[in-house]
Design a protein around this motif. Sequence first.
Motif, PDB file in Angstrom:
ATOM      1  N   SER A  25      -4.848   0.609 -10.219  1.00 47.01           N
ATOM      2  CA  SER A  25      -5.254   1.883  -9.112  1.00 47.01           C
ATOM      3  C   SER A  25      -5.922   1.646  -7.996  1.00 47.01           C
ATOM      4  CB  SER A  25      -5.870   2.577  -9.961  1.00 47.01           C
ATOM      5  OG  SER A  25      -7.280   2.113 -10.129  1.00 47.01           O
ATOM      6  N   GLY A  26      -6.568   0.466  -7.741  1.00 47.64           N
ATOM      7  CA  GLY A  26      -7.396  -0.056  -6.643  1.00 47.64           C
ATOM      8  C   GLY A  26      -8.631   0.976  -6.373  1.00 47.64           C
ATOM      9  N   ALA A  27      -8.772   1.737  -7.285  1.00 51.41           N
ATOM     10  CA  ALA A  27      -9.940   2.866  -6.935  1.00 51.41           C
ATOM     11  C   ALA A  27     -11.289   2.233  -7.067  1.00 51.41           C
ATOM     12  CB  ALA A  27      -9.900   3.850  -8.005  1.00 51.41           C
ATOM     13  N   GLN A  28     -12.210   2.526  -6.071  1.00 50.65           N
ATOM     14  CA  GLN A  28     -13.423   1.614  -5.833  1.00 50.65           C
ATOM     15  C   GLN A  28     -14.375   2.170  -7.461  1.00 50.65           C
ATOM     16  OE1 GLN A  28     -14.841  -0.778  -3.956  1.00 50.65           O
ATOM     17  NE2 GLN A  28     -12.857  -0.831  -3.654  1.00 50.65           N
ATOM     18  N   GLY A  29     -14.904   1.080  -7.544  1.00 55.76           N
ATOM     19  CA  GLY A  29     -15.926   1.123  -8.902  1.00 55.76           C
ATOM     20  C   GLY A  29     -15.325   1.502 -10.249  1.00 55.76           C
ATOM     21  N   ARG A  30     -13.975   1.292 -10.246  1.00 51.98           N
ATOM     22  CA  ARG A  30     -13.180   1.599 -11.528  1.00 51.98           C
ATOM     23  C   ARG A  30     -12.436   0.243 -11.965  1.00 51.98           C
ATOM     24  NH1 ARG A  30     -11.270   6.363 -13.932  1.00 51.98           N
ATOM     25  NH2 ARG A  30      -9.279   5.903 -15.367  1.00 51.98           N
ATOM     26  N   ARG A  31     -12.628   0.068 -13.150  1.00 55.51           N
ATOM     27  CA  ARG A  31     -12.062  -1.173 -13.816  1.00 55.51           C
ATOM     28  C   ARG A  31     -10.449  -0.954 -13.331  1.00 55.51           C
ATOM     29  NH1 ARG A  31     -15.044  -0.641 -19.704  1.00 55.51           N
ATOM     30  NH2 ARG A  31     -17.174  -0.435 -18.884  1.00 55.51           N
ATOM     31  N   GLN A  32     -10.159  -2.255 -13.203  1.00 48.95           N
ATOM     32  CA  GLN A  32      -8.673  -2.417 -12.862  1.00 48.95           C
ATOM     33  C   GLN A  32      -7.968  -2.996 -13.846  1.00 48.95           C
ATOM     34  OE1 GLN A  32      -7.358  -1.103  -9.486  1.00 48.95           O
ATOM     35  NE2 GLN A  32      -9.621  -0.341  -9.774  1.00 48.95           N
ATOM     36  N   MET A  33      -6.505  -2.264 -13.984  1.00 47.40           N
ATOM     37  CA  MET A  33      -5.618  -2.696 -14.942  1.00 47.40           C
ATOM     38  C   MET A  33      -4.599  -3.336 -14.040  1.00 47.40           C
ATOM     39  SD  MET A  33      -3.547  -0.732 -17.755  1.00 47.40           S
ATOM     40  CE  MET A  33      -1.808  -0.901 -18.039  1.00 47.40           C
ATOM     41  N   PRO A  34      -4.016  -4.482 -14.287  1.00 43.12           N
ATOM     42  CA  PRO A  34      -3.074  -5.268 -13.748  1.00 43.12           C
ATOM     43  C   PRO A  34      -1.688  -4.628 -13.526  1.00 43.12           C
ATOM     44  CG  PRO A  34      -4.053  -6.722 -15.349  1.00 43.12           C
ATOM     45  CD  PRO A  34      -4.229  -5.392 -15.568  1.00 43.12           C
ATOM     46  N   GLN A  35      -0.774  -4.976 -12.436  1.00 43.13           N
ATOM     47  CA  GLN A  35       0.703  -4.762 -12.632  1.00 43.13           C
ATOM     48  C   GLN A  35       1.345  -5.660 -13.412  1.00 43.13           C
ATOM     49  OE1 GLN A  35       3.624  -3.285 -12.505  1.00 43.13           O
ATOM     50  NE2 GLN A  35       2.422  -1.789 -11.411  1.00 43.13           N
ATOM     51  N   PHE A  36       2.110  -5.432 -14.449  1.00 48.20           N
ATOM     52  CA  PHE A  36       2.762  -6.435 -15.250  1.00 48.20           C
ATOM     53  C   PHE A  36       4.157  -6.372 -14.670  1.00 48.20           C
ATOM     54  CE2 PHE A  36      -0.813  -4.912 -17.962  1.00 48.20           C
ATOM     55  CZ  PHE A  36      -1.382  -6.179 -18.127  1.00 48.20           C
ATOM     56  N   ASN A  37       4.834  -5.733 -13.983  1.00 49.35           N
ATOM     57  CA  ASN A  37       6.282  -5.872 -13.416  1.00 49.35           C
ATOM     58  C   ASN A  37       7.222  -5.934 -14.730  1.00 49.35           C
ATOM     59  OD1 ASN A  37       5.269  -6.205 -10.743  1.00 49.35           O
ATOM     60  ND2 ASN A  37       4.563  -8.042 -11.086  1.00 49.35           N
ATOM     61  N   LEU A  38       6.976  -4.706 -15.267  1.00 53.85           N
ATOM     62  CA  LEU A  38       7.994  -4.884 -16.624  1.00 53.85           C
ATOM     63  C   LEU A  38       9.151  -4.222 -16.225  1.00 53.85           C
ATOM     64  CD1 LEU A  38       5.315  -3.620 -19.489  1.00 53.85           C
ATOM     65  CD2 LEU A  38       6.087  -5.964 -18.853  1.00 53.85           C
ATOM     66  N   THR A  39      10.245  -4.586 -16.964  1.00 52.38           N
ATOM     67  CA  THR A  39      11.491  -3.989 -16.562  1.00 52.38           C
ATOM     68  C   THR A  39      11.530  -2.622 -17.332  1.00 52.38           C
ATOM     69  OG1 THR A  39      12.750  -4.670 -18.662  1.00 52.38           O
ATOM     70  CG2 THR A  39      12.749  -6.030 -16.660  1.00 52.38           C
ATOM     71  N   GLU A  40      12.732  -1.633 -16.828  1.00 49.66           N
ATOM     72  CA  GLU A  40      12.732  -0.423 -17.379  1.00 49.66           C
ATOM     73  C   GLU A  40      12.981  -0.484 -18.866  1.00 49.66           C
ATOM     74  OE1 GLU A  40      12.949   3.086 -16.488  1.00 49.66           O
ATOM     75  OE2 GLU A  40      11.693   2.012 -14.659  1.00 49.66           O
ATOM     76  N   ALA A  41      13.577  -1.546 -19.295  1.00 51.12           N
ATOM     77  CA  ALA A  41      13.947  -1.722 -20.707  1.00 51.12           C
ATOM     78  C   ALA A  41      12.607  -1.837 -21.569  1.00 51.12           C
ATOM     79  CB  ALA A  41      14.886  -2.695 -20.882  1.00 51.12           C
ATOM     80  N   GLN A  42      11.753  -2.821 -20.570  1.00 49.83           N
ATOM     81  CA  GLN A  42      10.668  -3.231 -21.470  1.00 49.83           C
ATOM     82  C   GLN A  42       9.631  -1.964 -21.513  1.00 49.83           C
ATOM     83  OE1 GLN A  42       9.541  -6.414 -18.763  1.00 49.83           O
ATOM     84  NE2 GLN A  42       9.857  -8.047 -20.693  1.00 49.83           N
ATOM     85  N   LEU A  43       9.640  -1.273 -20.662  1.00 49.39           N
ATOM     86  CA  LEU A  43       8.858  -0.011 -20.618  1.00 49.39           C
ATOM     87  C   LEU A  43       9.014   0.820 -21.739  1.00 49.39           C
ATOM     88  CD1 LEU A  43       8.707   0.515 -16.704  1.00 49.39           C
ATOM     89  CD2 LEU A  43       6.428  -0.086 -18.115  1.00 49.39           C
ATOM     90  N   ASP A  44      10.271   1.155 -21.809  1.00 48.96           N
ATOM     91  CA  ASP A  44      10.836   1.854 -23.066  1.00 48.96           C
ATOM     92  C   ASP A  44      10.505   1.449 -24.194  1.00 48.96           C
ATOM     93  OD1 ASP A  44      12.072   4.332 -21.748  1.00 48.96           O
ATOM     94  OD2 ASP A  44      13.649   2.819 -21.283  1.00 48.96           O
ATOM     95  N   ASP A  45      10.631  -0.023 -24.400  1.00 48.34           N
ATOM     96  CA  ASP A  45      10.375  -0.377 -25.639  1.00 48.34           C
ATOM     97  C   ASP A  45       8.386  -0.281 -26.029  1.00 48.34           C
ATOM     98  OD1 ASP A  45      12.772  -1.335 -26.178  1.00 48.34           O
ATOM     99  OD2 ASP A  45      12.624  -3.313 -25.243  1.00 48.34           O
ATOM    100  N   LEU A  46       7.913  -0.553 -24.756  1.00 53.62           N
ATOM    101  CA  LEU A  46       6.361  -0.372 -25.034  1.00 53.62           C
ATOM    102  C   LEU A  46       6.068   1.134 -25.452  1.00 53.62           C
ATOM    103  CD1 LEU A  46       3.858  -1.983 -24.563  1.00 53.62           C
ATOM    104  CD2 LEU A  46       3.834  -1.205 -22.101  1.00 53.62           C
ATOM    105  N   ALA A  47       6.632   1.879 -24.746  1.00 52.03           N
ATOM    106  CA  ALA A  47       6.472   3.397 -25.084  1.00 52.03           C
ATOM    107  C   ALA A  47       6.568   3.559 -26.541  1.00 52.03           C
ATOM    108  CB  ALA A  47       7.020   4.220 -24.009  1.00 52.03           C
ATOM    109  N   ASP A  48       8.027   3.280 -26.759  1.00 46.30           N
ATOM    110  CA  ASP A  48       8.320   3.160 -28.466  1.00 46.30           C
ATOM    111  C   ASP A  48       7.361   2.855 -29.317  1.00 46.30           C
ATOM    112  OD1 ASP A  48      10.541   4.839 -27.512  1.00 46.30           O
ATOM    113  OD2 ASP A  48      11.794   3.104 -27.982  1.00 46.30           O
TER     114      ASP A  48
END
Lengths: 151, 451
Positions: free
Chosen positions: A108-131
């Motif tokens: 997010s880059g928001a100041q003072g907020r903990r940051q979660m990385p960008q994992f560069n997942l493919t569409e298919a990986q994102l679907d699997d993860l959500a499932d």
Amino acid sequence: MSEVLTKSTARNIFYGGSLFFFVIFVGLTAHSRHYILTKGTDNAGLTESVERGKRVWERNACFDCHTLHGEGARFAPEVGDVFRRWGGEKDPAGAHQMIKDWMKAQPSGAQGRRQMPQFNLTEAQLDDLADYLAWVSRTNTQGWPPRPKAN
Amino acid sequence: MQYQTQNIAKTYWLGALLIFAVQVSFGLVGGLIYIAPNLLPVEYFPFNMVRMIHTNALIVWLLLGFFGAAYYLIPEESEREIWSPKLAYVQFAIFFLGGLSAVVGYLFHIYADNARSYLEQPVWIKLGIIVAALIFLLNISMTVLQGRKTAITNVLLLGLWGIAIFFLFSLYNPANTSEDKMFWWYVVHLWVEGTWELVMASVLAFLMLKITGVDREVIEKWLYIIIATALFSGILGTGHHYYWIGAPGYWQWIGSIFSSLEVVPFFGMMIFCFAMVWKGRRDHPNKAAMIWSLGCSVLAFFGAGVWGFLHTLHGINFYTHGTQVTAAHGHLAFYGAYVCLNLAIMTYAFPYLFNRAPYNQVLNIASFWITSAGVVFMTVSLTFAGALGTHLERVQGMSYMDAQDQIGLFYLLRFGGGVVTVLGALLFISSLLLMPRTKTVVTGAIPAAAE
Ligand code: HEM
Ligand code: HEM
Ligand SMILES: [Fe+2]
């Protein structure tokens, strides 16, 4: 004391007792495994996509920030029930999409907020993860976590 | 030092101390990310990578320390040299390089395809660890079998075999998350609340034997009683991790009852150590080793026993599960039981290994108080963070991130405690590397004449 309990008696109690408790433990584990695969989780709904999603979760070490069913690091929110919290019970497609969008929007880059990385997942990986996250949210966690209504 | 091959311990312990420094330093980086989340670029220093280095380095160096302890004390107990010194160094190379390359790999985000917490090592590293463990077990088993058999070596060997056997479960990662979690605890819980306790009890027994000079029969009988209470409670105590992961509800009762009893062995070890020191006839010159041993038993009782009991009943764990209360407990328990244990045996053995007895122990003793104060302070800060966070999130219903924003002060305090811990650790390491000779010879019995 020394007459009542000698060293070799103490040793025999240790071996015998440990074996006894270990056998009970293995028996209970076997029963629990059966319970998990039949009642505790939606094992029938454990599709290949869910399994691939689990590997995405593991490959990227998500658990080293988040808890899942309360286990993992405590740097970031619990995800065992995130699918439900994001309305997946009423609108599964919507929650599925929200998870994918969330992953793409990091960090997010928001100041003072903990940051979660960008994992560069493919569409298919994102679907699997959500499932996968949908699947874990259906596990019977005996009512955990407590989610009182905010007052 | 009575046996040449006890020297093997030197290599293991120096390796362990190096990784100890890495471990606490990465802990500090983790603590920094909590209080200044935008400082380090998340592409290079994501929190998950930092945490896995911190926890994996901890496990690797503690195990190196255990190996070193085994190589040091088994010759004295078995009254013979280690079976194969060459294999011992081969084992060290495999284990140390394996551990080190895992950590370096993490820096480049190379984790196992099916990583789990503490078990993030790629599979070829896991296999290397297993090979090293097999070499080790062969080597020490041969030594023990051919030599004098004592309860101390017996229990130590049992613990070390158990560690290796339960590690095999790290290779099993089923697709069903709940089943996966159940067997994950076969490694994690049955290690720290089972097999590692056997190692702890036997090393403490060895130290008490040497430092206090109490009769071996007495010490070894208590050793068996203590480890009996450890395994009778600890095996079924695993249930305290099965409350909310999709397993049957009966674990709430089994886990609560048996894990409450897990306090007993830690209480037992504390009473045992103090009783032996009071009873002991010998005025051992290595006061620092005695302080670390007693400190180990006390802080393990508080960290594992008291802080463990604090959240182990299922009615309480329902609220605190997976909060900073867990992290508070994890720190004091690991530090008290296993960090202090390793530092105690090192403090005891280094003067012999480096032929420096007697030496000036002031630095070493100071490092005990500084490091322990730092860890206790971190633990207390995290306990406040956890209790307050639990209340805001799980009683009042605030969202996780909002609740976290409210408890930032405690993360700042934790970081302060962390800085003190790291300074204490560095002081400890330098105290062992320097080991300044003292001019005044401390009078006391000659330690080598034990028993
Ligand atoms: C030296 C011994 C011990 C060590 C090193 C230790 C360490 C740990 C660690 C690191 C965790 C966190 C695991 C994770 O989720 O990553 C944990 C969890 C836990 N420990 Fe221990 N522990 C010890 C003994 C005990 C004892 C004796 C008790 C109970 C009396 C206990 C009760 C618990 C409970 C209830 C949890 C789960 C916390 C949760 O629900 O989040 N522990 N322990
Ligand atoms: C000898 C000293 C230390 C020991 C034995 C130790 C042990 C551990 C263990 C077992 C964990 C994993 C369990 C958990 O996440 O609850 C952990 C996590 C962590 N430790 Fe340490 N640690 C030590 C020193 C430090 C220091 C000096 C810091 C610096 C502030 C630190 C910061 C952290 C952080 C931030 C985490 C991650 C907790 C989270 O998930 O939010 N540790 N440590
Ligand atoms: Fe446990």
